[in-house]
Scaffold this motif. Sequence first.
Motif, PDB file in Angstrom:
ATOM      1  N   UNK A 243       1.224  16.917  14.676  1.00  0.00           N
ATOM      2  CA  UNK A 243       0.328  16.713  13.543  1.00  0.00           C
ATOM      3  C   UNK A 243       0.883  15.635  12.627  1.00  0.00           C
ATOM      4  N   UNK A 244       0.802  14.389  13.087  1.00  0.00           N
ATOM      5  CA  UNK A 244       1.374  13.284  12.324  1.00  0.00           C
ATOM      6  C   UNK A 244       0.509  12.049  12.528  1.00  0.00           C
ATOM      7  N   UNK A 245       0.161  11.367  11.433  1.00  0.00           N
ATOM      8  CA  UNK A 245      -0.677  10.182  11.546  1.00  0.00           C
ATOM      9  C   UNK A 245       0.067   9.010  12.168  1.00  0.00           C
ATOM     10  N   UNK A 246       1.382   9.004  12.068  1.00  0.00           N
ATOM     11  CA  UNK A 246       2.178   7.950  12.689  1.00  0.00           C
ATOM     12  C   UNK A 246       1.723   6.573  12.286  1.00  0.00           C
ATOM     13  N   UNK A 247       1.392   5.757  13.295  1.00  0.00           N
ATOM     14  CA  UNK A 247       0.974   4.383  13.005  1.00  0.00           C
ATOM     15  C   UNK A 247      -0.371   4.338  12.294  1.00  0.00           C
ATOM     16  N   UNK A 248      -1.047   5.483  12.183  1.00  0.00           N
ATOM     17  CA  UNK A 248      -2.343   5.537  11.525  1.00  0.00           C
ATOM     18  C   UNK A 248      -2.231   6.048  10.095  1.00  0.00           C
ATOM     19  N   UNK A 249      -1.072   5.904   9.527  1.00  0.00           N
ATOM     20  CA  UNK A 249      -0.893   6.255   8.121  1.00  0.00           C
ATOM     21  C   UNK A 249      -1.746   5.341   7.243  1.00  0.00           C
ATOM     22  N   UNK A 250      -2.056   5.838   6.047  1.00  0.00           N
ATOM     23  CA  UNK A 250      -2.628   4.967   5.037  1.00  0.00           C
ATOM     24  C   UNK A 250      -1.497   4.122   4.476  1.00  0.00           C
ATOM     25  N   UNK A 253      -0.023   3.713  -1.812  1.00  0.00           N
ATOM     26  CA  UNK A 253      -0.591   4.573  -2.847  1.00  0.00           C
ATOM     27  C   UNK A 253       0.225   4.401  -4.127  1.00  0.00           C
ATOM     28  N   UNK A 254      -0.483   4.106  -5.191  1.00  0.00           N
ATOM     29  CA  UNK A 254       0.196   3.944  -6.474  1.00  0.00           C
ATOM     30  C   UNK A 254      -0.494   4.807  -7.537  1.00  0.00           C
ATOM     31  N   UNK A 255       0.319   5.541  -8.269  1.00  0.00           N
ATOM     32  CA  UNK A 255      -0.186   6.301  -9.411  1.00  0.00           C
ATOM     33  C   UNK A 255      -0.012   5.442 -10.655  1.00  0.00           C
ATOM     34  N   UNK A 256      -1.143   5.092 -11.288  1.00  0.00           N
ATOM     35  CA  UNK A 256      -1.108   4.327 -12.526  1.00  0.00           C
ATOM     36  C   UNK A 256      -1.369   5.293 -13.682  1.00  0.00           C
ATOM     37  N   UNK A 257      -0.315   5.606 -14.417  1.00  0.00           N
ATOM     38  CA  UNK A 257      -0.431   6.558 -15.521  1.00  0.00           C
ATOM     39  C   UNK A 257      -0.755   5.796 -16.792  1.00  0.00           C
ATOM     40  N   UNK A 294       2.852  18.501  -1.001  1.00  0.00           N
ATOM     41  CA  UNK A 294       3.680  17.346  -1.348  1.00  0.00           C
ATOM     42  C   UNK A 294       4.168  16.613  -0.102  1.00  0.00           C
ATOM     43  N   UNK A 295       4.577  17.373   0.912  1.00  0.00           N
ATOM     44  CA  UNK A 295       5.083  16.744   2.134  1.00  0.00           C
ATOM     45  C   UNK A 295       3.968  16.005   2.870  1.00  0.00           C
ATOM     46  N   UNK A 296       2.769  16.580   2.872  1.00  0.00           N
ATOM     47  CA  UNK A 296       1.646  15.906   3.543  1.00  0.00           C
ATOM     48  C   UNK A 296       1.328  14.584   2.859  1.00  0.00           C
ATOM     49  N   UNK A 297       1.341  14.596   1.529  1.00  0.00           N
ATOM     50  CA  UNK A 297       1.039  13.360   0.796  1.00  0.00           C
ATOM     51  C   UNK A 297       2.112  12.314   1.055  1.00  0.00           C
ATOM     52  N   UNK A 298       3.370  12.720   0.973  1.00  0.00           N
ATOM     53  CA  UNK A 298       4.464  11.773   1.205  1.00  0.00           C
ATOM     54  C   UNK A 298       4.425  11.198   2.614  1.00  0.00           C
ATOM     55  N   UNK A 299       4.056  12.023   3.596  1.00  0.00           N
ATOM     56  CA  UNK A 299       4.081  11.578   4.988  1.00  0.00           C
ATOM     57  C   UNK A 299       2.845  10.837   5.436  1.00  0.00           C
ATOM     58  N   UNK A 300       1.868  10.672   4.542  1.00  0.00           N
ATOM     59  CA  UNK A 300       0.599  10.058   4.937  1.00  0.00           C
ATOM     60  C   UNK A 300       0.438   8.626   4.448  1.00  0.00           C
ATOM     61  N   UNK A 301       1.418   8.110   3.712  1.00  0.00           N
ATOM     62  CA  UNK A 301       1.356   6.734   3.212  1.00  0.00           C
ATOM     63  C   UNK A 301       2.640   5.995   3.548  1.00  0.00           C
ATOM     64  N   UNK A 302       2.495   4.712   3.854  1.00  0.00           N
ATOM     65  CA  UNK A 302       3.671   3.887   4.122  1.00  0.00           C
ATOM     66  C   UNK A 302       4.550   3.765   2.888  1.00  0.00           C
ATOM     67  N   UNK A 303       3.914   3.559   1.739  1.00  0.00           N
ATOM     68  CA  UNK A 303       4.655   3.367   0.492  1.00  0.00           C
ATOM     69  C   UNK A 303       3.928   4.069  -0.654  1.00  0.00           C
ATOM     70  N   UNK A 304       4.714   4.578  -1.594  1.00  0.00           N
ATOM     71  CA  UNK A 304       4.169   5.200  -2.792  1.00  0.00           C
ATOM     72  C   UNK A 304       4.984   4.739  -3.989  1.00  0.00           C
ATOM     73  N   UNK A 305       4.312   4.598  -5.131  1.00  0.00           N
ATOM     74  CA  UNK A 305       5.008   4.185  -6.343  1.00  0.00           C
ATOM     75  C   UNK A 305       4.253   4.702  -7.558  1.00  0.00           C
TER      76      UNK A 305
END
Length: 632
Positions: A243-250, A253-257, A294-305
């Motif tokens: 159950x992993x998107x692998x190369x099909x990750x999004x 993702x950036x959170x703009x507060x 949290x783990x699903x979100x972290x594992x579904x994007x190449x980069x987050x900030x």
Amino acid sequence: RISWNSPGYPSRHELLESKKAMDTMSEVKAKSETKAAPAKRYPGKPLQVIAVKETGADKKGREVSVNEESLKEIINNLRKTGCKKMSIVSLVGAMRTGKSFMLDLFLRYLTEPEENVAKDPEAIFNGPNLKHEQDSQFYFRAGAERTTVGIWIYSTPFVRTIKGTKVAVILMDTQGLFDPHAPPEVNNAIFGLSVLLSSYQILNVSKQIQQNTLSELDLFIQFAHRAMEVWKMDDVKTGEKGDDLGSHKFQYLQFLIRDWGHYKKTATVEENIESSKNVLDNALNTTYNDKGKADRIKGSFDNMSVFCLPHPGFAAEEEEWQGEFSDLRPIFRKMTGAYLRKVFDETLVVKRDVVTGKDLEPDTLGYQILSFTDVFREGKLPKSMDFFSAMKKANLLEAKAKALKSYKKLMDTEAGPGATYIKEKQLKKLEDQAIAEAEKKFKSIAAFGEDERKEAWSDIVVQMQEEFKRYKDANKNRIDKILSGFTTLALCALVAFILDMASDYTCDWWLDACVAGSRLAKYFYTIVACVIGYKTFMLYNEEGQMVMLKALGGLWAETVKEGTEIYEQVKTSEAARDIGLTNIMDMAEEKVGRHKKEEGDEEGKEEFVKKNDEVDRVAASEGETDKDNSSD
């Protein structure tokens, strides 16, 4: 009668000077008015590409649809940039959190000369306010009224450089999440479409990262996981396990507060950024009731900030605010300049196809928007199987389009517009090569189901056969151009032949120079005739008599055409008029015209005599018939 010098009246000289002064003032005023007109800053305008409509008698239903005219305009503008890659920056957030205002600042940054923002990112706050050219911007407005319904895309892409490659940057705005005017299912659909279509997804949140925002994000991620599982069950090789998107990750993702209240006015930009870097980690820390979110979100994007922006100032919240930059707090301008530089000059990413994992081309974007929107049309997250079908459809449409494009590109190299006639065997060989390249391109893109691939390839073969018929017909129409390369030589040879014949009766019998010139002319047109004759003979052996005759006819037509053009140029030239050649040519044309007229008159007379004879013959025949009848 009043004299110019009468008392109380201006002199003639004074009147003239006054008129000159008034004319000068008018010119200065006109120039100043022209100079005062501000240049247009923004190259396009936002277009609604995906609309959310109310349905049903009670207006409680929702339907998501695509505005195909707007989509077509955007795709055409993408093609005009010449970029093979693109980046889609999407801003999603709760209602009235300043999304459109921030997108207008995005526009100012992208339209500001790069050398200006390189020196000072706050340069975007110079010049006219946000009300200037408002129709060309995303619609910002203070207050509580909703201003964006569905998904809007800016009509004109902006070309930026990412790792040395020119990339077309697209800006996308969405309907606010948690909009009280829309049911939750619509929010999920809009959010899902935004994540699917973007390469740089920005979540615009107020003051802190709320758990409900993370839950919305997690809901769509779980849905995407289920869709990928359906893909794997369809016996398609994805190269992934479990159950992993692998190369099909999004992608990003950036959170703009927004309205962040923990910056220090005296701190530098770097110090403020450093003080807020742990905000994202704290929000995604696993809790006792997290259930893997949290783990699903972290594992579904190449980069987050995460990036935090302070409050812009209370003036910006007033309904009467006109977008004056002087009303914005200095710390907001400073941090916003740093934020825009980070997004567009440091962290921008090229859009990747979520299905194939390859860079998405502009032409493919249209297919994906149409296919993905179709399964979200009921205004809610679709079933995983429906979404999988949309992915399959978009993928096969892209594969078919690129395969046909590859076929046409190779065929055009030798048989396309502007090409010359090629032999039928050579054309058939070219077609075989083009089909092989198209099949190779199709297989490299098509990723779903053996049966679907076979059916799609069969459709492509039919379309290629139709295209080949057009190429074949166009090639036949070029037969009369086969010998067109000899047109100038043939014309010169014809002129040389005429001069040679003329010299035999005018000067060969008394002038040696004329004899020598006649001999050279004969050598020239004889050689040209041999060359064209050899080419014609080879054409007869290879293509047959019909092709040869048509080619010779085409050569004659081109030779006459070029000779006529040169004749007209010589006739109308100044040199010809100076030496009287134009008059001689006019007289010759007049004489030829009279001769043709006389020939026409003679032909008319002959025709008239023939008709009269025919009438007399018919009349005589009828007379004899009447006589016989009378006798009877």
